[in-house]
Scaffold this active site. Structure first.
Site, short mmCIF file in Angstrom:
data_model
loop_
_atom_site.label_atom_id
_atom_site.label_comp_id
_atom_site.label_asym_id
_atom_site.label_seq_id
_atom_site.Cartn_x
_atom_site.Cartn_y
_atom_site.Cartn_z
N ASP A 21 29.60 40.27 40.66
CA ASP A 21 29.43 41.63 41.18
C ASP A 21 28.18 41.73 42.04
O ASP A 21 27.20 41.01 41.83
CB ASP A 21 29.33 42.60 39.98
CG ASP A 21 29.57 44.04 40.40
OD1 ASP A 21 29.99 44.27 41.54
OD2 ASP A 21 29.31 44.93 39.57
N ASN A 23 28.23 41.94 45.69
CA ASN A 23 28.32 41.45 47.08
C ASN A 23 28.03 42.57 48.08
O ASN A 23 27.31 42.37 49.06
CB ASN A 23 29.74 40.93 47.37
CG ASN A 23 30.05 39.66 46.62
OD1 ASN A 23 29.17 39.06 46.01
ND2 ASN A 23 31.31 39.25 46.64
N HIS A 38 30.59 39.39 50.78
CA HIS A 38 31.68 38.58 50.21
C HIS A 38 31.63 37.15 50.77
O HIS A 38 31.81 36.18 50.04
CB HIS A 38 33.04 39.21 50.53
CG HIS A 38 33.25 40.55 49.88
ND1 HIS A 38 32.91 40.81 48.57
CD2 HIS A 38 33.77 41.72 50.36
CE1 HIS A 38 33.21 42.06 48.28
NE2 HIS A 38 33.72 42.64 49.34
N GLU A 68 42.38 46.87 40.18
CA GLU A 68 41.76 48.07 40.76
C GLU A 68 41.25 47.82 42.19
O GLU A 68 41.14 48.76 42.99
CB GLU A 68 40.58 48.55 39.89
CG GLU A 68 40.99 49.13 38.54
CD GLU A 68 41.46 48.09 37.53
OE1 GLU A 68 41.07 46.90 37.64
OE2 GLU A 68 42.25 48.46 36.63
N ASN A 69 40.95 46.57 42.52
CA ASN A 69 40.42 46.26 43.86
C ASN A 69 41.43 46.55 44.98
O ASN A 69 41.05 46.70 46.14
CB ASN A 69 39.95 44.80 43.97
CG ASN A 69 38.64 44.52 43.26
OD1 ASN A 69 38.37 43.40 42.84
ND2 ASN A 69 37.80 45.54 43.11
C1 FPP Z 1 32.21 42.24 43.70
O1 FPP Z 1 31.25 42.70 44.59
C2 FPP Z 1 32.97 41.14 44.25
C3 FPP Z 1 34.31 41.17 44.52
C4 FPP Z 1 35.18 42.35 44.33
C5 FPP Z 1 35.02 40.04 45.08
C6 FPP Z 1 34.52 38.68 44.69
C7 FPP Z 1 34.80 37.79 45.81
C8 FPP Z 1 34.04 36.75 46.21
C9 FPP Z 1 32.85 36.31 45.49
C10 FPP Z 1 34.38 36.01 47.43
C11 FPP Z 1 35.72 35.37 47.48
C12 FPP Z 1 36.09 34.66 46.22
C13 FPP Z 1 36.77 33.50 46.17
C14 FPP Z 1 37.16 32.97 44.84
C15 FPP Z 1 37.10 32.74 47.35
P1 FPP Z 1 31.35 44.21 45.06
O2 FPP Z 1 32.04 44.23 46.36
O3 FPP Z 1 31.99 45.04 44.00
O4 FPP Z 1 29.82 44.58 45.20
P2 FPP Z 1 29.16 46.00 45.03
O5 FPP Z 1 29.40 46.43 43.61
O6 FPP Z 1 27.72 45.75 45.33
O7 FPP Z 1 29.82 46.91 46.01
#
Ligand code: FPP
Length: 246
Positions: A21, A23, A38, A68-69
């Site tokens: 979490d 990104n 990401h 949910e994403n």
């Molecule tokens: C959460 O950060 C992350 C995700 C929803 C996606 C995870 C994806 C990756 C790490 C990259 C691709 C993965 C692979 C396996 C190739 P967020 O976007 O919820 O961050 P925030 O809470 O700060 O908005």
């Protein structure tokens, strides 16, 4: 000093699961778009996978995309799917060089066909690898998983394939996406949020929970070592008393 020096490799968690979490916040902090976070998150994925395998961890499960994403802006969902496809293509060598078998859990039917195809291809390419199982949770939701297990078991009961008295924990386990994986020992969540977000609810019954403020794109080898050292300092009682354990 590295936290690595404090790890007892005879007592490694058999199964580590990670909620990656932060990104979006990481990108925002630098005045960049969420996708930049990401993209950089994929570097942390590669490094974490390699580090876990090199340590001797047998199972690593990453929450890459939740049910949910799908509700995120269309452009973010599309770009995440593109990132998944390009990462799968790019990381075949990483998986093969480290003898890692790729696995996936979730409602994979919901993925765009290109992503599903690439995923199936890499799962097939790595199917004989035996050092570590890397499981990607994609379009995954724990309630969704439990519901589908309950439905399948109910049909079996209705058709007299199984009797209700025979339903025990192992029957439930066999009907989950994680059927061949051991329970989670250590669950890590980055970015300071302290919640489970519908991830492996059944499988984390006795997991140790570890929360760190580090945002996922900054999650380093040392952060993984530190989480394992912290895990190894804890006393896992599984409902028993300390005296019973010693
Ligand atoms: C959460 O950060 C992350 C995700 C929803 C996606 C995870 C994806 C990756 C790490 C990259 C691709 C993965 C692979 C396996 C190739 P967020 O976007 O919820 O961050 P925030 O809470 O700060 O908005």
């Amino acid at each position: 000093m590295s936290f690595k020096d404090h790890i007892d490799t005879n007592k490694l968690p058999q199964h580590i699961a990670i909620i990656m979490d932060g990104n979006g916040r990481w990108a925002k902090k630098q005045g960049k778009l969420r996708m930049f976070g990401h993209e950089n998150g994929t570097q942390s994925v590669r490094q974490t996978v390699e580090t876990a395998a090199q340590l001797g961890v047998k199972n690593l499960t990453l929450y890459a995309f939740s049910t949910e994403n799908w509700n995120r802006p269309k452009i973010e969902v599309q770009t995440l799917m593109k990132l998944l496809i390009s990462s799968l293509k790019k990381e075949i060598a990483t998986l093969q060089n480290n003898n890692i078998r790729l696995n996936a859990i979730g409602n994979l039917e919901a993925l765009p066909s290109k992503a599903r195809k690439e995923l199936t291809h890499v799962i097939d390419l790595t199917k004989n690898n035996s050092h570590m199982v890397l499981t990607l949770a994609l379009s995954y939701g724990s309630r969704d998983e439990l519901l589908s297990a309950i439905k399948t078991i109910s049909v079996k009961v209705k058709n007299n394939i199984i009797s209700p008295e025979k339903i025990d924990e192992s029957v439930i386990n066999e009907h989950l996406y994680t059927q061949n994986l051991p329970d989670v020992d250590l669950l890590i969540r980055t970015s300071g949020e302290q919640r489970i977000s519908n991830f492996l609810l059944w499988q984390i019954a006795y997991a140790e929970l570890y929360f760190t403020d580090v945002l996922w794109p900054d999650f380093s080898k040392e952060d993984l070592y530190q989480a394992i050292v912290n895990y190894q300092k804890r006393e896992r009682r599984f409902g028993k008393t300390s005296e019973q354990l010693s």
